[in-house]
Structure formats: structure tokens, C-alpha cells
Design a protein around this motif. Structure first.
Motif, PDB file in Angstrom:
ATOM      1  N   TRP A 201      -3.891  -3.778  10.248  1.00 31.85           N
ATOM      2  CA  TRP A 201      -3.591  -2.403  10.649  1.00 31.85           C
ATOM      3  C   TRP A 201      -4.661  -1.957  11.633  1.00 31.85           C
ATOM      4  O   TRP A 201      -5.852  -1.976  11.324  1.00 31.85           O
TER       5      TRP A 201
ATOM      6  N   ARG B 104       4.111  -2.037   6.272  1.00 34.90           N
ATOM      7  CA  ARG B 104       2.662  -1.891   6.473  1.00 34.90           C
ATOM      8  C   ARG B 104       2.310  -0.461   6.856  1.00 34.90           C
ATOM      9  O   ARG B 104       1.294   0.092   6.397  1.00 34.90           O
TER      10      ARG B 104
ATOM     11  N   GLU C  52      -1.008  -7.578   6.460  1.00 33.64           N
ATOM     12  CA  GLU C  52      -0.789  -7.440   7.894  1.00 33.64           C
ATOM     13  C   GLU C  52      -1.882  -6.547   8.496  1.00 33.64           C
ATOM     14  O   GLU C  52      -2.155  -5.454   7.986  1.00 33.64           O
TER      15      GLU C  52
ATOM     16  N   ALA D  56       3.274  -7.792   4.132  1.00 38.04           N
ATOM     17  CA  ALA D  56       2.889  -6.479   4.653  1.00 38.04           C
ATOM     18  C   ALA D  56       1.541  -6.032   4.099  1.00 38.04           C
ATOM     19  O   ALA D  56       0.804  -5.281   4.760  1.00 38.04           O
ATOM     20  N   GLU D  57       1.199  -6.469   2.888  1.00 35.23           N
ATOM     21  CA  GLU D  57      -0.073  -6.064   2.286  1.00 35.23           C
ATOM     22  C   GLU D  57      -1.267  -6.530   3.110  1.00 35.23           C
ATOM     23  O   GLU D  57      -2.290  -5.848   3.165  1.00 35.23           O
TER      24      GLU D  57
ATOM     25  N   ARG E 196       8.358  -5.890   8.212  1.00 35.13           N
ATOM     26  CA  ARG E 196       6.988  -6.061   7.744  1.00 35.13           C
ATOM     27  C   ARG E 196       6.084  -4.947   8.279  1.00 35.13           C
ATOM     28  O   ARG E 196       5.268  -4.394   7.542  1.00 35.13           O
TER      29      ARG E 196
END
Length: 277
Positions: free
Chosen positions: A256, A224, A254, A251-252, A220
């Protein structure tokens, strides 16, 4: 229509190279659609010897009645148990597009790529010209190139507008960094296939530590990191189980942050140094 960038597309290739349980495959893809998958990725070549349109048929059935964008590809198909061809002639591309239109049962296809530009004997201009004519005829909404070099891209764009590129590009390998840079400079959506070279913690130790700390998978975070690496990039996940499909989609969203970026930058530098040694 949904934007083509910054997303996790669900790839059908992993379902297509050996006989599988079709109902289970459909359920897996639909689990992704239910969770928000906006894009499916398939191809004429994603097939079984005795089911030459399996990949496209699977995507068509899963996407029917939804707003999901489906990208498919032509000019490359299975010819035997371990063999494929590559032909981007106008005759072949028109034939493949017409077949895909019958499979999907619509008036046009959302996104259509020349699949193996790198292996075809014909010049890229011939295949692109065929796709552009089909787009002008209303049979294709968008056209793209897959497995392509910068040189071929420049030749192609001299013939027609290219709407998307799909190349192999992984989080730790960055194999198509030059093509991605071209896409950024020309504002062309780029789809990274096979985006996770390895899920082993030894290949990305700092990301692995952060994954453990966050209670998420290393895969994931690798996805990301790729999504964050470019404003034109999306990834194609080859997940074939519902749980990995959902993990890829996560992941979209998650988070950052600076710590994750620093961990990825350090791991990538190690990977590059290892590859050069």
C-alpha cells in the motif's frame, strides 16, 4: 487468539445456496487455511433446503484441528427454496447456539452474531441479552451483530459489550460508512461483507490501470484499499474457487503506497459522484 482486524476472512455463503460438490468446497476452504486464512465466516442461514446446516457443517469440518477462528450467526434461517425467517428472541437464539455447538463439537463458539437485526420483529436488546448470557455461561467467546444500524448498536451496547459488527460495505460503495465510523470511535472490529461491488474496470478505472501495471487482479487492489481504509476493518471474501481464495488472501500483503491510495481516492470520488447523479 488471532486479531479480528486487518484480515481477509473466508466466507462460506457462496458455497451454501445451491447443491454443490462438498469435497470440492472443502478443498477450496482448506486451500485458504493452508495459505493462512485466520477467520472463516458462516451462518445458520447458509444452507440448502435438504441440508439445513450445510454452511456450518462445512466450516466446522474445514476448521477442525486448526487454530482458525470461526464466526457464525443465528436468528435467521432458510425456511424454503427462496424464503428465510428472522427471529432474535431469547428462545430462538439459545436454540440456534445449542445447535451450532453440536455442529462444531466444541465447548464454546469463537464468535456468534445476531444475523438479521434489521429484519427481526424483536427488539435488539432481547437478542443481545441472550447472547450476553450465553457468553457469561462460557458458550460464546465473542458476540456480534450483523446488518445493524447505529441506533441498534447504541441500544445493544447499553445491554452488553459487542465484540464485532458485520455489515455490507464495499470498496466503491462504502455502504456502511456511518456504522464503520461508530466502530472506529468505539474500537469495535468491523467485518465488511460483499466487499467488491463490481470487478469491472469501468467502475474503478485508476485501480484497474494500477492492477494491470502490477500484474495483479483489480479485486485484490479493491480489497487492499478497504483494509487500508480503517484500523478496525476486515473483509469477508466470498471466493468459491481456490485461485480466487488465494488472490483474496494476497490482499493482506499487497503493498500500500501513495500511488495506490491516490488511485483509490480518485475512483471512490467518481463512484460517489455517479451514485449522486
Amino acid at each position: 487468539m488471532t486479531a479480528l482486524v486487518g484480515r481477509v476472512a473466508l466466507g462460506v455463503a457462496g458455497f451454501s445456496f445451491a447443491p454443490r460438490d462438498r469435497s470440492a468446497d472443502l478443498a477450496t476452504i482448506r486451500s485458504g487455511i493452508d495459505a493462512g486464512t485466520a477467520i472463516l465466516d458462516t451462518a445458520r442461514a447458509y444452507a440448502h433446503v435438504d441440508a439445513p446446516w450445510y454452511g456450518e457443517e462445512l466450516a466446522a469440518e474445514a476448521a477442525r484441528g486448526t487454530s482458525v477462528i470461526v464466526g457464525t450467526k443465528g436468528g435467521h434461517s432458510r425456511t424454503g427454496a427462496t424464503s428465510w425467517d428472522a427471529d432474535i428472541s431469547e428462545r430462538r437464539i439459545r436454540s440456534d447456539v445449542e445447535t451450532s455447538l453440536r455442529v462444531f463439537g466444541g465447548e464454546y463458539l469463537d464468535l456468534y452474531y445476531l444475523h438479521r437485526v434489521d429484519l427481526a420483529e424483536q427488539p435488539v436488546e432481547e437478542g443481545v441479552s441472550a447472547l450476553a448470557s450465553l457468553r457469561d455461561e462460557g458458550k460464546l467467546a465473542r458476540i456480534g451483530l450483523s446488518n445493524v444500524s447505529i441506533g441498534a448498536l447504541e441500544r445493544a451496547t447499553a445491554v452488553a459489550r459487542i465484540d464485532a459488527v458485520q455489515n455490507h460495505h464495499s470498496s466503491m460503495g462504502r455502504e456502511s460508512a456511518d456504522v464503520l465510523a461508530w466502530c472506529e470511535a468505539n474500537d469495535v472490529p468491523f467485518f465488511a461483507y460483499s466487499p467488491v461491488r463490481s470487478s469491472a474496470a469501468a467502475q474503478a478505472p485508476r485501480l484497474a490501470d494500477m492492477a494491470n501495471a502490477r500484474g495483479v487482479s483489480l479485486q485484490r487492489l479493491q480489497l487492499r484499499a478497504l483494509l487500508a481504509s480503517s484500523p478496525v476493518l476486515s473483509v469477508v471474501s466470498g471466493a468459491t474457487r481456490p485461485e480466487t481464495v488465494l488472490d483474496s488472501l494476497a490482499a493482506e500483503s499487497e503493498p500500500w503506497d501513495d500511488d495506490l491510495e491516490a488511485a483509490y481516492t480518485a475512483d471512490l470520488a467518481l463512484a460517489v459522484a455517479s451514485a449522486q447523479s
